[in-house]
Design an enzyme around this catalytic site. Sequence first.
Site, PDB file in Angstrom:
ATOM      1  N   ASP A 169       0.860  -1.184   0.000  1.00  0.00           N
ATOM      2  CA  ASP A 169       0.000   0.000   0.000  1.00  0.00           C
ATOM      3  C   ASP A 169       0.898   1.237   0.000  1.00  0.00           C
ATOM      4  O   ASP A 169       2.108   1.142   0.231  1.00  0.00           O
ATOM      5  CB  ASP A 169      -0.882  -0.034   1.247  1.00  0.00           C
ATOM      6  CG  ASP A 169      -1.779   1.178   1.369  1.00  0.00           C
ATOM      7  OD1 ASP A 169      -2.330   1.616   0.351  1.00  0.00           O
ATOM      8  OD2 ASP A 169      -1.885   1.715   2.477  1.00  0.00           O
TER       9      ASP A 169
ATOM     10  N   ASP B 177      -1.536  -0.691   5.983  1.00  0.00           N
ATOM     11  CA  ASP B 177      -1.835  -0.182   7.330  1.00  0.00           C
ATOM     12  C   ASP B 177      -3.306   0.065   7.581  1.00  0.00           C
ATOM     13  O   ASP B 177      -3.679   0.397   8.701  1.00  0.00           O
ATOM     14  CB  ASP B 177      -1.082   1.135   7.562  1.00  0.00           C
ATOM     15  CG  ASP B 177      -1.723   2.294   6.821  1.00  0.00           C
ATOM     16  OD1 ASP B 177      -2.120   2.108   5.650  1.00  0.00           O
ATOM     17  OD2 ASP B 177      -1.816   3.395   7.393  1.00  0.00           O
TER      18      ASP B 177
ATOM     19  N   ASP C  86      -6.573  -2.677   3.246  1.00  0.00           N
ATOM     20  CA  ASP C  86      -5.477  -3.598   2.933  1.00  0.00           C
ATOM     21  C   ASP C  86      -5.683  -4.988   3.530  1.00  0.00           C
ATOM     22  O   ASP C  86      -4.860  -5.874   3.305  1.00  0.00           O
ATOM     23  CB  ASP C  86      -4.145  -3.031   3.458  1.00  0.00           C
ATOM     24  CG  ASP C  86      -3.857  -1.647   2.912  1.00  0.00           C
ATOM     25  OD1 ASP C  86      -4.020  -1.450   1.700  1.00  0.00           O
ATOM     26  OD2 ASP C  86      -3.475  -0.764   3.696  1.00  0.00           O
TER      27      ASP C  86
END
Length: 1253
Positions: free
Chosen positions: A429, A898, A902
């Site tokens: 990410d 985070d 995700d």
Amino acid sequence: MVVVSTGKTKGKLRWSKLYTFSCFRSGESDPASKQEVLGQPGFSRVVFCNEPLRHKAKPFKYPNNYISTTKYNVVTFLPKALFEQFRRVANLYFLLAAVLSVTSLAPFPPTSLIAPLVFVVGISMLKEAVEDWQRFLQDLNVNSRTVKTHVGNGIFEDKLWKELSAGDVVKVCKNEYFPSDLLLISSSYEDGVCYVETMNLDGETNLKIKRCLEATPGMNEDEEFGRFKAIIRCEDPNPSLYTFVGNLDFENQSYPLCPAQILLRDSKLRNTDCIYGVVIFTGQDTKAVRNSTMSPSKRSRIERKMDHVIYLLFSMLVLISLVSSIGSALVLKYNMAEWWYLRLQNDDQFFSLSKPVLSFIVQFVRALILYGYLIPISLYVSIEVVKVLQAMLINKDIEMYDEATGKSVEARTSNLNEELGQVEIILSDKTGTLTCNQMEFRKCSIAGISYGGDINEIDLAASKRMNVDVEAYRFSMSESDTTSESFEMFEFSVADIIARNAALGGKDGMANPINENSRISNEREDSVIKGFNFRDDRLMNNNWIYRSNINDVTMFFRVMALCHTGIPVEDDQTDKLRYEAESPEEVAFLIASQEFGIQFCRRTQSTIILKEIDPSSKKVLEREYKLLNLLEFSSSRKRMSVIVTDDDGQIFLLCKGADSIIFNRLGENGRLYQQETASHLSNYAEDGFRTLAFAYRKIETGEYKHWNSIFTQAKTTIGPEREELLEKASEMIERDLILLGVVAVEDKLQKGVPECIDKLAQAGLKIWLLTGDKKETAINIGFACSLLRQDMKQFDISLSKEAESNNQLKASKEEILGKIESSYRLMSEESEGDAPFSLVMDGKALEFALRSDMQDKFLQLAVNCASVLCCRVSPKQKALITRLVKEYTGKTTLAIGDGANDVGMIQEADIGVGISGMEGMQAVMASDFSLPQFRFLERLLIVHGHWCYKRISKMVLYFVYKNIAFGLTLFYYEVYTSFSGEVLYDDWYMVMFNVMLTSLPVIALGVFEQDVSADVCLQFPALYRQGQKNIHFSWSRIIGWILNGIVASLVIFLANIYIVSPNAFKKEGETADISHLGAITYTCIIWTVNCQIALITNHFTWIQHLFIWGSIFLWYIFLLGYSFLPPSYSNRAFHILLEAIGAAPIYWMITLLVVIVSLLPYLLHIAIQRTFYPLDDHVIQEMKYYKKDVTENQIWLREQQNSQQMTQIGFSARVDARVRSFTQQLNDSKKMVYRSVTHSPIYKSLLTNRSLF
């Protein structure tokens, strides 16, 4: 004193009157058509607002708000955990053996088989329970959060998240997360507007604007909800984050709902004091949870391969069992009848002369149990213990402790430790993972002059390598410099001096800066002012008022201070203001304008007040600008404009936006600095900065009045044509602009990200960036963290505007397929070139590319690119990409993120890593490992991953070796005794072999073994490639260790049979019986296998020495103690050590001889390998042993450079590319100078004069 906006004044601002376009309106062209589906399948949900009790019973009973990320619960733990344990082939075998042990067929007592199985399975299940308990505690932490909930009569009380029900009215305050999916009723702003941060859901840092229905904004006090009643009819729960269909029945009217009124769970309220909302979806029904997947059970590649090793060992077991049973049947049939003295009985099923087939079957089953030592049951429990201890060492690594957050790495599961050493593809990410969610003002270009420093870290590193002064070099090499640019080069910027001194460290050395106290990503880390990291004396401290282009500079700063939607907030700690705005870039601009001397201090509905420094008097004056119109930013417009009037009544349009959009709208007299600005833009983009262009125009009063009438008419239009009319009106006024310059803001990377990516690239890992942010932002971050290079050939695959607007699926699909195929053809044609390839795709293109008929072609292109960036990606798409990459490549994947968006990706990857940053804990709760910062991934993989892979590999191979060496001696004795069924060893010897005498050394090997130190791992990241290639657990290694075990078992057995057995070992002439032979053979095995583990150990601690030599000593202690037991307990071992074998010299001689001969094949193999075919770690070990890294540092550095494979991404790769570029330009410049000199008239006249003489 400056009067700034407080909560009350903020509430009075009616943002809906300022905004022009459809950010508050439904995205549907015909909302009525959508309402027709309500009540039909898929659109049947009914929520009674402020009446949660009605949702306690059917037909309106919905799930509670409790969420769980655990693998098990009280009911499913036992069956699911048992299934996990008996997925292991060895455990299945020992379960069968344990069942058979209760029959008369077993050669051992039942407890000797059942107890180890229960112990092994029990320990593994206990570890699973403990790890899942940790997940439960984290779930409990989230479910136990509180939110103010209406309990009746206008009273709001704190209520646990997990207790919320559909229909509850909740009050969420600033910077709090939404506990479930809510319908916005009202906010602290009068018109019901609120700002929402959805970074956890889609990765975007820009705040989203939500607005309630026009019927409910007045309900902004607690007391007013005492009598509130309404009914929501809407779609059923689904994972779509960007759509919502429903209506609100309130006060006998029905109001259509759209996504602008929906607040999703895991998003956060920002820049708004509070909101009131009604719970629509709870718990498992929320869109965030619907985008997640169940926690999967993951097994490492080594563990899966261990199953195949067990199959091989089981095949060996079946083979030797067949040999034993067939041999027994043949002996029974042809020889037993002659051995009358054995007195065989026909009822003995093992040796029945009348039923040889039955005896064959019974002997086969007995042999399967007897030779079960070939299959190491203790291997699994030893691995479980080792992995837990490895996880503890990982958790306690002080180098992975983040002082800023007080958090450290956490191995949330220990099943995948060795998998960390085999990762080949990382899917990451962006927001919150690579970046730290902060924007900083870094550079700007005003009137063709760049401020804030021109030299970046890449240039500095290249200059050190080439020993070239980059600034002087750039000045001499630039052929396109205009007068302003040339003049600029002589204006020494403080930023350049700081950058140079920081990177060179005040030295003239030539060392690579990535290996020093690196400042690649944080050379200006210690910024005094948050959001402002700019150093240039030409603009700072109000020095800009002395510049010749003061008018352009002033207008540039005014654009920053006026063209925004920000609000000033008092800062109690400083005399400066803080700002809240829709996007973090706007906050950075407002902070920058304040630092430059033009302060935005307050605003009303129609005015903006600035404090400006007057260039002539040097005094600070307060100026009021009337805000006439605001044309807000959108993803389609890519620009924002405000129209204001100043004190003199002059009307200005101030515009900021993407450079391509602004440049297309410049007038003929507004392009004066376009060429220089474009050059600066290119440099800023290469540095990874986000850029926006600033422009303005002066508008005559008559022109404005005419345009405003057209604009007002378009604004009041109702219907689908409204957007088109507004866009045409904005196009009319946003033209003939005058370019002022550009700004560069940095989406600040987390500390150490570029260095980490560089090391990972050198270790052979590919990195894919999957983000929900827009393409431009993803590309900027790609350059900032060196995933992209300027010389890369970039494939940009996205839908054209025509295909997107026409919404024709077939045409769109063909367009994407054509782009993928053409890109792959181009890659194939140019694959031999030096330039690497990169791929950038957006979410809409991915919708087609991930379909079953196109995914193979997409993946074929993507996996051959050096880097892949996917933008505007939904959580489901992230998970799907991860799964497809894993399945298509067959390589180990690691996903890191985070946020809640995700979770699917983290769960789908072979290894999931969550960042325990400032946001929610959803990613951490779903992860296998959690890190406080991305940079710790370098050490987790390259150090701990490499160690754990080699440790587990050695451990498994050693287990196979020692169990084969031990188990085959039983088979040899069976053959030697004509398949009599006699067991060579005492029962207690066999129990002690795996439980005590060989277990501790192998655990120490799995926990403490290091081929090289942590520092060397980081200096030679190419060592990590051994795990990717699976060098240490390949089939050749496995077969080699099996053969080593066979050789050792043959040497041990034959030496004892043909040296000890026929000869007297006592002075009285006594020969060895079965008890003596068994004890001597067992002693040789204990010595051999423990000396073997000493040979394969590279890193000794006192613990290894204690366990290895202590295990050998323990055998003698055990034998001594066991032999002193009464004969009824010690059987044939009574006083065997002191009175029998211990007093015989041959006992000690045969032990020494057997150990030397048994280990000789391994010693020969390792000597040949290290001499003629050394691995990287062998070379490094020898250099460290002979201290070459100290005495011959140049050789050490040379080997270090040689070990760094040619990488295509990362800081080092960018420096290499820049060096090649500089060298080529320098050569071209020399040629150009040579041609210009040789063709000059002066040179020709000199040649002519020389020829005359």
